[in-house]
Write an enzyme that holds these catalytic residues in place. Structure first.
Site, PDB file in Angstrom:
ATOM      1  N   GLY A 180      53.544  39.120 -60.655  1.00  0.00           N
ATOM      2  CA  GLY A 180      54.287  38.689 -59.486  1.00  0.00           C
ATOM      3  C   GLY A 180      53.402  38.449 -58.290  1.00  0.00           C
ATOM      4  O   GLY A 180      53.108  37.318 -57.928  1.00  0.00           O
ATOM      5  N   ARG A 181      52.950  39.535 -57.635  1.00  0.00           N
ATOM      6  CA  ARG A 181      52.190  39.404 -56.390  1.00  0.00           C
ATOM      7  C   ARG A 181      50.922  38.576 -56.566  1.00  0.00           C
ATOM      8  O   ARG A 181      50.472  37.924 -55.624  1.00  0.00           O
ATOM      9  CB  ARG A 181      51.853  40.792 -55.848  1.00  0.00           C
ATOM     10  CG  ARG A 181      53.076  41.535 -55.309  1.00  0.00           C
ATOM     11  CD  ARG A 181      52.716  42.918 -54.789  1.00  0.00           C
ATOM     12  NE  ARG A 181      53.860  43.576 -54.194  1.00  0.00           N
ATOM     13  CZ  ARG A 181      54.740  44.309 -54.855  1.00  0.00           C
ATOM     14  NH1 ARG A 181      54.593  44.454 -56.166  1.00  0.00           N
ATOM     15  NH2 ARG A 181      55.751  44.888 -54.242  1.00  0.00           N
ATOM     16  N   ARG A 236      65.581  42.702 -68.837  1.00  0.00           N
ATOM     17  CA  ARG A 236      64.617  43.541 -68.104  1.00  0.00           C
ATOM     18  C   ARG A 236      65.214  44.928 -67.915  1.00  0.00           C
ATOM     19  O   ARG A 236      66.372  45.059 -67.496  1.00  0.00           O
ATOM     20  CB  ARG A 236      64.267  42.934 -66.743  1.00  0.00           C
ATOM     21  CG  ARG A 236      63.402  43.875 -65.892  1.00  0.00           C
ATOM     22  CD  ARG A 236      62.854  43.226 -64.634  1.00  0.00           C
ATOM     23  NE  ARG A 236      61.670  42.437 -64.936  1.00  0.00           N
ATOM     24  CZ  ARG A 236      60.704  42.180 -64.043  1.00  0.00           C
ATOM     25  NH1 ARG A 236      60.779  42.674 -62.818  1.00  0.00           N
ATOM     26  NH2 ARG A 236      59.675  41.447 -64.370  1.00  0.00           N
ATOM     27  N   SER A 268      56.473  36.481 -62.636  1.00  0.00           N
ATOM     28  CA  SER A 268      57.539  37.474 -62.620  1.00  0.00           C
ATOM     29  C   SER A 268      58.593  37.154 -61.557  1.00  0.00           C
ATOM     30  O   SER A 268      58.275  36.547 -60.532  1.00  0.00           O
ATOM     31  CB  SER A 268      56.926  38.844 -62.347  1.00  0.00           C
ATOM     32  OG  SER A 268      57.803  39.882 -62.697  1.00  0.00           O
ATOM     33  N   PRO A 269      59.857  37.547 -61.772  1.00  0.00           N
ATOM     34  CA  PRO A 269      60.884  37.349 -60.746  1.00  0.00           C
ATOM     35  C   PRO A 269      60.515  38.078 -59.456  1.00  0.00           C
ATOM     36  O   PRO A 269      60.117  39.246 -59.492  1.00  0.00           O
ATOM     37  CB  PRO A 269      62.141  37.956 -61.381  1.00  0.00           C
ATOM     38  CG  PRO A 269      61.871  37.961 -62.847  1.00  0.00           C
ATOM     39  CD  PRO A 269      60.404  38.169 -62.995  1.00  0.00           C
ATOM     40  N   GLN A 323      66.884  34.552 -63.976  1.00  0.00           N
ATOM     41  CA  GLN A 323      67.212  35.981 -64.025  1.00  0.00           C
ATOM     42  C   GLN A 323      68.556  36.181 -63.336  1.00  0.00           C
ATOM     43  O   GLN A 323      68.717  35.865 -62.164  1.00  0.00           O
ATOM     44  CB  GLN A 323      66.150  36.832 -63.327  1.00  0.00           C
ATOM     45  CG  GLN A 323      66.402  38.332 -63.515  1.00  0.00           C
ATOM     46  CD  GLN A 323      65.499  39.204 -62.666  1.00  0.00           C
ATOM     47  OE1 GLN A 323      65.577  39.179 -61.441  1.00  0.00           O
ATOM     48  NE2 GLN A 323      64.639  39.981 -63.316  1.00  0.00           N
ATOM     49  N   TYR A 365      69.833  48.140 -59.823  1.00  0.00           N
ATOM     50  CA  TYR A 365      70.955  47.246 -59.559  1.00  0.00           C
ATOM     51  C   TYR A 365      72.107  47.607 -60.486  1.00  0.00           C
ATOM     52  O   TYR A 365      72.020  48.573 -61.251  1.00  0.00           O
ATOM     53  CB  TYR A 365      70.495  45.795 -59.673  1.00  0.00           C
ATOM     54  CG  TYR A 365      69.413  45.460 -58.660  1.00  0.00           C
ATOM     55  CD1 TYR A 365      69.641  45.641 -57.295  1.00  0.00           C
ATOM     56  CD2 TYR A 365      68.162  45.007 -59.055  1.00  0.00           C
ATOM     57  CE1 TYR A 365      68.656  45.369 -56.356  1.00  0.00           C
ATOM     58  CE2 TYR A 365      67.162  44.727 -58.122  1.00  0.00           C
ATOM     59  CZ  TYR A 365      67.417  44.927 -56.772  1.00  0.00           C
ATOM     60  OH  TYR A 365      66.438  44.668 -55.842  1.00  0.00           O
TER      61      TYR A 365
END
Length: 793
Positions: A718-719, A621, A414-415, A492, A573
């Site tokens: 991600g993490r 996304r 994941s970004p 992304q 965002y």
């Protein structure tokens, strides 16, 4: 102690019995408004874990319960005219009436005073007269209601309608009858509880309930103990086939909507709540009786272990709250699954059954394989057959085609923003960071959000694509991924919007830069939070400039060789803030209803799609919910996804939140997956658009479970990849999978076996003369009642 208990249900009586056993000197009085034989409900189901606790706490009572149990291991799912059986589960149930009789007798023998048909005195009077007051008076607790400002209850009334009934058809196992009617999907949860009867719970969505005409008695005030006989008679007719000539019994049976009860506090001075007064969990994952008795055991233990009541009540809440909240999260997932059961009516039967069984996320694929290997094999075969894939690979290692792009497996890195660029240029850190993830086995590795302009950065450390130097540095990273791995790498693209001009994450997340380096922009002049800069509202010229920046960055991304582009329309965002009503207060064509709020993000999407190579996929996304009452919800997310799909999105990457600092997310394992699930079934599946699930997905078992249930096509983690850059390769090794989709790079291949660790890997000698029985022989246990029913003397 002098103890008052309000409510003579299982929780209150069990607590009284335990306290008396711990110290016979306790003076305990129970007030129960009903008569001793006024029992509402039919059967109660217990888990092995709960029964173990009861056995440890009161062996005599546990043995009396065990003599009355109906036991079985199977679940039968009746769907599309066939019965599908899954074994190895393990259930024990008994009559609620029998349970109460046992508890009443136990309390009597121990010297507990139980006042039946007696409403409790005023709670304040009780608190003044007793050392401890226990509120065990159920979901509509008067004790809790006396102190709303203290307990601060949250009551979530759900839309499904259900009715609790009984039948003299003695089921041999847990039954899910999923019935398609001309009004919609109706389901029954049924299970045996004795030699003579079974619980029979009928449930349906409120819309189905109304279309079927069950709302004819809506608003009727049925006296206590009176059932909605008109509805009961219609249920007898509707489920005549399932009842097979047997009777249906009513007992205070009427249509209900489940209420999830949560309280900010469970105790106040010398007053404490247990069971449904403190919390509820939907009946589809267990019983309120189970939770109430577990509460009572913990409360009694804490009171015995601590010298003062205040410390004991704090310890009780600290011990039980995490357990209850975990149960409530699972119950919420199960509840919502049944609310949306009609969404899955098209699923292939084996996948539907797996979806149903894993609905709460407590049961997973690996868990089911341990319980019933034959069923797990059927799930694997059905998944492979439905997609024309090889049957031998785990679901996560099945290939996937995203537009014209072939991914070797279904795992995405994941970004994740790294805040480590200089002037927007990705450097050696990014080469190592993304290169290691590409070599770590994932099918697709995503960059962090790459910003389209200097003013579009979140922080001074964010990467960009507004000049050729940045493009060339990205090209070096893309080339490494292509040359050294079989992973694909995606870009992304995004713009920070009102969340820009802030410090690096470790210097203060979302805190503005001390000198305000650049002016953030947004759809409306609304700051992200207290202390945040007020963004400049974009006018027509500003909107055109943003579109041009996205187009120029996309061109550079294509030149750098990225395989895929993701447009970032999530997390508050710029494009996300146009979509949300909490951040977009415009009155022009770019604001107002959702259609207006979608206009600018779609303009950006169309402009980028026009310059992005047609053979390379472009995805989006989104934040599926803002997690605030006046923000976007999962219903809006469906329409947002529908709009982007109509404009040509190849996939929808479903995240949530981070739009406003006021958000209240319901965190938990795979907590965002239900949003992906809904978008996939309501919009994406019909168009062939892929859906990506993301959010607290940590184990390969969860990835396989999500894919096999049809909740998403791909999973982004991600993490987990920060913790272990080779997470996917390790998942392949642990599943003993060695084909191309999980193949280790040649230099690393010697390390694909887990290293031995101390004595945990020692070879153990045989120490038993006779081998234990083959567990496969006990996978399927049915409830076959004894000829002579057990009786309470």
């Amino acid at each position: 102690m002098k103890i008052a208990i309000v409510g003579g249900g299982p929780g209150g009586l069990y607590f009284a019995a335990l306290m008396k056993q711990l110290d016979p000197a306790h003076e305990i009085t129970v007030w129960e408004r009903n008569a001793p034989d006024d029992t509402f409900g039919f059967g109660v189901v217990f888990s092995d874990e709960t029964l173990g606790g009861i056995g440890n706490a009161d062996r005599e009572f546990a043995e009396a319960m065990a003599r009355r149990f109906a036991r079985w291991t199977d679940i039968d799912i009746h769907y599309r005219g066939r019965t599908h059986t899954v074994g190895g589960q393990g259930f024990a149930a008994m009559s609620r009436r029998e349970l109460l009789r046992l508890l009443q007798r136990r309390c009597h023998d121990l010297g507990v005073l139980v006042r039946f048909s007696a409403p409790a005195p005023d709670t304040e009077r009780l608190r003044a007269s007793y050392d401890l007051v226990v509120g065990a008076d159920g979901v509509n607790s008067q004790v809790r209601g006396a102190y709303p400002d203290v307990f601060r209850p949250a009551l979530d009334q759900r839309r499904n309608k259900y009715m609790w009934l009984g039948t003299d058809r003695v089921f041999e196992a847990f039954q899910f009858f999923v019935k398609q009617t001309r009004w919609g999907t109706v389901q029954v949860h049924g299970y045996p509880y004795s030699e003579t009867g079974s619980t029979f719970i009928v449930e349906m969505h409120e819309d189905v309930w109304r279309r079927a005409g069950f709302d004819v008695t809506e608003g009727t005030d049925f006296p206590p103990g009176t059932s909605d006989e008109q509805a009961v008679e219609r249920i007898r007719e509707l489920f005549a086939e399932e009842l097979a000539g047997h009777r249906v019994f009513a007992n205070n049976s009427k249509w209900l909507g489940f209420t999830t009860v949560r309280n900010e506090r469970w105790h106040h001075g010398n007053l404490v709540l247990v069971g449904d007064a403190a919390h509820t969990a939907h009946f589809s994952i267990g019983s309120g009786t189970k939770l109430a008795m577990e509460d009572s055991l913990a409360l009694a233990a804490c009171l015995h272990e601590h010298q003062d009541t205040a410390s004991a009540l704090r310890a009780y809440e600290a011990e039980r709250r995490p357990v209850v909240e975990s149960t409530q999260r699972a119950a919420q997932a199960s509840l919502e699954w049944f609310e949306n059961i009609g969404m899955y009516a098209h699923q292939e039967p084996t996948q539907f059954c797996f979806n149903l069984l894993t609905r709460s996320r407590r049961i997973t694929y690996d868990n089911l394989r341990l319980r019933d290997q034959e069923f797990a094999d059927r799930v694997d075969a059905a998944f492979a057959a439905s997609q024309g894939l090889r049957e031998t690979a785990p679901a996560m290692f099945q290939p996937f085609r995203l537009g014209e792009l072939e991914l070797k497996n279904r795992v995405i890195v994941s970004p994740m923003d790294m805040y480590s660029a200089v002037d927007g240029v990705p450097g050696d850190f990014h080469l190592v960071h993304l290169g290691s993830k590409a070599m770590g086995g994932a099918g697709l590795v995503m960059t962090e959000m790459v910003c389209v302009s200097p003013e579009g950065r979140i922080t001074p450390g964010c990467t960009g694509l507004w000049n050729d130097e940045q493009r060339d540095s990205w090209a070096r990273i893309v080339s490494f991924a292509h040359d050294r791995s079989t992973a694909r790498i995606g870009l992304q693209l995004g713009h920070s919007g009102r969340k820009g001009s802030t410090r690096l994450m470790w210097e203060g997340m979302d805190e503005p830069l001390p000198d305000g380096n650049w002016e953030p922009v947004g759809p409306s002049p609304l700051p992200y939070g207290p202390g945040s800069a007020v963004p400049r509202e974009l006018d027509r010229a500003g909107l055109d400039e943003v579109v041009a920046d996205f187009v120029a960055a996309a061109r550079r991304g294509a030149e750098a060789g990225f395989d895929l582009l993701e447009l970032h329309c999530a997390h508050g965002y710029l494009l996300s803030s146009f979509l949300s009503p909490t951040t977009n207060h415009r009155t022009d064509e770019y604001g107002g209803p959702l259609r207006g709020r979608l206009r600018f993000p779609l303009e950006v999407f169309d402009a980028v799609r026009a310059v992005w190579p047609a053979e390379r996929p472009m995805i989006v996304r989104i934040s599926a919910t803002d997690w605030v009452p006046d923000g976007n919800t999962e219903h809006d997310a469906v329409e947002i996804a529908r709009a982007f799909i109509a404009h040509g999105a190849d996939a929808i990457d479903v995240s949530s939140g981070q739009v406003t600092r006021d958000e209240r997310p319901a965190y938990g394992r795979s907590y965002q997956t239900p949003f992906a699930d809904r978008i996939r079934h309501e919009v994406a599946a019909a168009t062939g658009t892929a859906v990506i699930a993301v959010g607290a997905i940590a184990s390969y078992d969860d990835v396989n479970s999500i894919l096999l249930a049809g909740r998403a096509d791909l999973c982004a983690l991600g993490r987990s990849h920060l913790y272990d850059p080779h997470w996917t390769l390790h998942a392949a090794a642990e599943q003993e999978y060695q084909d191309a989709a999980g193949q280790w790079p040649l230099p690393y291949r010697a390390g694909r076996r887990r290293p031995p660790s101390a004595r945990t890997d020692a070879v153990r000698p045989r120490l038993s003369l006779l081998r234990s029985e083959d567990p496969g022989q006990t996978v399927h246990l049915r409830w076959i009642p004894p000829r002579e029913p057990a009786r309470v003397s």
